[in-house]
Design a protein around this motif. Structure first.
Motif, PDB file in Angstrom:
ATOM      1  N   PRO A   1       0.842  -1.204   0.000  1.00  0.00           N
ATOM      2  CA  PRO A   1       0.000   0.000   0.000  1.00  0.00           C
ATOM      3  C   PRO A   1       0.875   1.251   0.000  1.00  0.00           C
ATOM      4  CG  PRO A   1      -0.680  -1.531   1.708  1.00  0.00           C
ATOM      5  CD  PRO A   1       0.627  -2.025   1.184  1.00  0.00           C
TER       6      PRO A   1
ATOM      7  N   SER B   1      -0.362   6.489   3.717  1.00  0.00           N
ATOM      8  CA  SER B   1       0.410   5.489   2.967  1.00  0.00           C
ATOM      9  C   SER B   1       1.481   4.852   3.839  1.00  0.00           C
ATOM     10  CB  SER B   1       1.044   6.135   1.734  1.00  0.00           C
ATOM     11  OG  SER B   1       1.903   7.198   2.106  1.00  0.00           O
TER      12      SER B   1
ATOM     13  N   CYS C   1      -0.280   2.424   6.321  1.00  0.00           N
ATOM     14  CA  CYS C   1      -0.767   1.219   5.639  1.00  0.00           C
ATOM     15  C   CYS C   1       0.389   0.311   5.223  1.00  0.00           C
ATOM     16  CB  CYS C   1      -1.585   1.619   4.412  1.00  0.00           C
ATOM     17  SG  CYS C   1      -3.136   2.470   4.799  1.00  0.00           S
ATOM     18  N   SER C   2       1.489   0.889   4.745  1.00  0.00           N
ATOM     19  CA  SER C   2       2.642   0.094   4.353  1.00  0.00           C
ATOM     20  C   SER C   2       3.292  -0.575   5.556  1.00  0.00           C
ATOM     21  CB  SER C   2       3.660   0.976   3.624  1.00  0.00           C
ATOM     22  OG  SER C   2       4.784   0.233   3.221  1.00  0.00           O
TER      23      SER C   2
ATOM     24  N   LYS D   1       1.775  -1.380   8.316  1.00  0.00           N
ATOM     25  CA  LYS D   1       0.881  -2.463   8.722  1.00  0.00           C
ATOM     26  C   LYS D   1       1.056  -3.680   7.807  1.00  0.00           C
ATOM     27  CE  LYS D   1      -1.968  -0.935  12.076  1.00  0.00           C
ATOM     28  NZ  LYS D   1      -2.393  -1.703  13.275  1.00  0.00           N
TER      29      LYS D   1
ATOM     30  N   THR E   1      -6.949   9.365   1.709  1.00  0.00           N
ATOM     31  CA  THR E   1      -7.467   7.992   1.770  1.00  0.00           C
ATOM     32  C   THR E   1      -8.126   7.575   0.465  1.00  0.00           C
ATOM     33  OG1 THR E   1      -9.588   8.759   2.675  1.00  0.00           O
ATOM     34  CG2 THR E   1      -7.847   8.163   4.253  1.00  0.00           C
TER      35      THR E   1
ATOM     36  N   LEU F   1      -6.076   5.003  -1.470  1.00  0.00           N
ATOM     37  CA  LEU F   1      -6.049   3.638  -0.934  1.00  0.00           C
ATOM     38  C   LEU F   1      -7.402   3.353  -0.284  1.00  0.00           C
ATOM     39  CD1 LEU F   1      -2.564   3.926   0.793  1.00  0.00           C
ATOM     40  CD2 LEU F   1      -3.017   2.844  -1.403  1.00  0.00           C
TER      41      LEU F   1
ATOM     42  N   TRP G   1      -7.529  -0.112   2.401  1.00  0.00           N
ATOM     43  CA  TRP G   1      -6.688  -0.181   3.598  1.00  0.00           C
ATOM     44  C   TRP G   1      -7.087   0.844   4.656  1.00  0.00           C
ATOM     45  CZ3 TRP G   1      -2.882  -3.339   5.502  1.00  0.00           C
ATOM     46  CH2 TRP G   1      -2.487  -4.397   4.678  1.00  0.00           C
ATOM     47  N   PRO G   2      -7.233   2.135   4.321  1.00  0.00           N
ATOM     48  CA  PRO G   2      -7.618   3.102   5.371  1.00  0.00           C
ATOM     49  C   PRO G   2      -8.981   2.780   5.989  1.00  0.00           C
ATOM     50  CG  PRO G   2      -6.787   4.243   3.438  1.00  0.00           C
ATOM     51  CD  PRO G   2      -6.962   2.810   3.043  1.00  0.00           C
TER      52      PRO G   2
ATOM     53  N   LEU H   1      -8.475  -0.211   8.377  1.00  0.00           N
ATOM     54  CA  LEU H   1      -7.689   0.161   9.555  1.00  0.00           C
ATOM     55  C   LEU H   1      -8.380   1.206  10.420  1.00  0.00           C
ATOM     56  CD1 LEU H   1      -4.101   0.344   7.965  1.00  0.00           C
ATOM     57  CD2 LEU H   1      -5.098  -1.516   9.303  1.00  0.00           C
TER      58      LEU H   1
END
Length: 578
Positions: free
Chosen positions: A61, A88, A91-92, A94, A133, A136, A139-140, A143
């Motif tokens: 991500p 970003s 997310c990366s 994670k 967001t 992505l 992912w956001p 999360l």
């Protein structure tokens, strides 16, 4: 195989070098990066029996930029985290499992602390973070980043303006920080309008669900967003762009418009009628659904009596007569249902007459269009009922403009156009102008002359009725000289009164007979005049068709006819006076 592209000098890795590492065990022991990434450790452990393992950066991500932040953190290089890249990076991190279970004080924990203590506490940072967001979407959301940003923004919007302490924009026209020290109620509208339509809808619906802010403030936010995101009608007709680009742009605008319409509060006055008409004008160009267009017409018709000419004309006199007719017809149907049989209702009369004035003013503008067909002009004029016009002066002006701009109008079209005009509802000044108007058909001129003559006859009859009768016997006032003389005077007065009443009755009867004769003569005169003018008009048309198209001096001249009729009227009035 493990591909790693790094744009900075990280340990023994050179700049912009794609390194292929076959010995995963060597990388595991030598690279600090792998020691902080739980995912890479697991991949290396699972691939000990295999020759290689691969991971692509596009699977992360945020891509290469997010991986670079993680790599710099692992190697102890200073990094800059802000509202623009925290989504970003988080997310990366994670994805790479850079949490405390892998190593204490890892990247995920530090990013989450920064997100809660700094990003969510600020106004602009929360909006910018929410805006990122969109790149992505999954992912956001998973999360919880998106939801936390929305909750933070809504909480600040609902804060009383007196308690607002964070910075906000002063970009509204005529608004300066020096002149205004207090926070306006709509301080938040322009900032949230930077979001895409889906995120903007989440913010608005969350605010509406609290029932704290008034509907007008919600409508203001919708108004700002529409004017910021939706192009004008002229811009929609873009040139020089491909068909595919226009299609994509149209789809985007259609989604924005339909979403805005779905969020308009049901309260009357939450948005202006001008805003509704503006959305309605754009709806045809972006091909909105019939349901959305019907809803816009209904909402605009509810407030149509509040509209002005600026609301109907936009972008340098660009107008849509079909749109105005649809709203006007919907308005009439709505008020008929609400005020069925209530002709004397003041609110109804005021509303319907406001619409009548607006339509007549609008007709005066569209009448100047060379391509305006008679059918559309008449159809719009007929949407106003008879009670909607106290006078027909404005309607006459619109018809006069139309006849001037369309000199080649056929006789049938002229007749159809002038049938909507009520000659009895013209003011004396306008009627005098209409009688001399050569553009009007002869039948209309005859009607004008007849009504003018009938009105003058009524005025003459009324003046005779109001005139005091002459005293036939002069009354002798009673004196107090003697009782006998007073009695004699009283008897004479009673006799005189009876004589006066008798003569007054006979006088009234003779006047009524004279009035009836006058009405019959006036009607006969008007009928003969109409026949003569129609016969002369037909003969004139025949001579014009047979000849070279140039009228002779002996043909019918409306002005001379009018003068002749007026002279006959004056002679007729003098005969009645005799």
């Amino acid at each position: 195989m493990f591909y790693h592209k790094c744009r900075t000098v990280v340990s023994d890795l050179p700049i912009d070098l794609v390194i292929k590492i076959d010995d995963i065990t060597y990388l595991l022991h030598k690279s600090p990066l792998l020691s902080k990434c739980g995912l890479l450790q697991r991949l290396c452990s699972d691939s000990r029996d295999s020759e290689s393992v691969s991971i692509e950066l596009h699977d992360l991500p945020g891509g290469a930029d997010a991986f670079e932040l993680c790599a710099k953190f692992c190697y102890g290089i200073s990094i800059n985290i802000s509202a623009h890249n925290i989504v970003s990076a988080l997310c990366s991190a994670k994805f790479l499992q850079m949490n405390d279970s892998t190593e204490k004080g890892n990247f995920v924990g530090k990013l989450e602390a920064f997100f809660s203590s700094c990003i969510l506490e600020g106004w602009k940072d929360s909006i910018v973070t929410l805006q990122t967001t969109d790149k992505l979407p999954e992912w956001p959301e998973n999360l919880g980043i998106t939801r936390k940003c929305i909750d933070s923004i809504v909480e600040k919007v609902l804060t009383p303006p007196s308690q607002v302490r964070w910075s906000y924009t002063y970009t509204r026209p005529g608004y300066t920080q020096k002149k205004h020290h207090s926070v306006p109620k709509d301080w938040w509208t322009e900032d949230v309008c930077d979001l895409n339509i889906d995120l903007f809808r989440c913010i608005i619906m969350a605010i509406r669900s609290t029932y704290v802010l008034p509907p007008q403030l919600i409508g203001e936010a919708l108004h700002v967003y529409a004017y910021k995101m939706l192009p004008g009608v002229t811009k929609l007709k873009s040139s020089g762009t491909s068909a595919s680009s226009q299609t994509e742009e149209s789809k985007k605008n259609r989604k924005i418009l339909e979403t805005i319409v779905s969020m308009i509060p049901a309260d009357r006055g939450s948005v202006s009628v001008g805003f509704l008409l503006r959305l309605l004008s754009i709806s045809d160009h972006v091909s909105v659904s019939p349901v959305t267009k019907t809803e816009l017409i209904k909402r605009a018709s509810i407030q149509f009596d509040e509209a002005t000419m600026k609301d109907l004309l936009y972008d340098q006199n660009v107008y849509d007569i079909d749109l105005v007719q649809a709203v006007s017809e919907s308005f009439l149907k709505l008020w008929k249902r609400m005020f069925s049989g209530a002709v004397d209702n003041r609110n109804f009369l005021r509303s319907i007459r406001n619409v009548g004035k607006l339509i007549d003013s609008y007709l005066q503008v569209v009448a100047r269009d060379d391509n305006m067909p008679v059918s559309k002009f008449v159809a719009l004029a007929e949407t106003v009922p008879a009670i909607g016009r106290l006078e027909h002066d404005d309607l006459y002006q619109a018809i006069n403009f139309y006849l001037k701009v369309h000199p080649d109008l056929s006789k049938a079209d002229k007749k159809r156009l002038c049938q909507i005009l009520d000659c009895q509802r013209l003011s004396p000044e306008v009627r005098a102008h209409a009688v001399k108007n050569d553009l009007l058909p002869l039948r209309t001129v005859v009607q004008l002359l007849y009504f003018e003559q009938e009105k003058s006859s009524k005025v003459t009859t009324t003046s005779h009725k109001l005139q005091k009768p002459h005293e036939l016997v002069k009354k002798t006032p009673a004196t107090e000289d003697s009782l006998g003389k007073q009695t004699l005077d009283q008897e004479k007065e009673e006799l005189n009164r009876e004589e006066v009443l008798t003569r007054r009755t006979s006088l009234n009867e003779s006047r009524e007979k004279g009035t009836q004769k006058t009405k019959r003569s006036d009607g006969k005169l008007a009928l003969e005049l109409e026949k003569k003018m129609v016969i002369r008009g037909d003969s004139e048309e025949k001579r014009t068709e047979k000849g070279s198209g140039v009228k002779e001096e002996g043909n019918l001249d409306p002005k001379k006819t009018i003068q002749r009729v007026r002279s006959n009227k004056s002679e007729h009035g003098r005969e009645k006076g005799r």
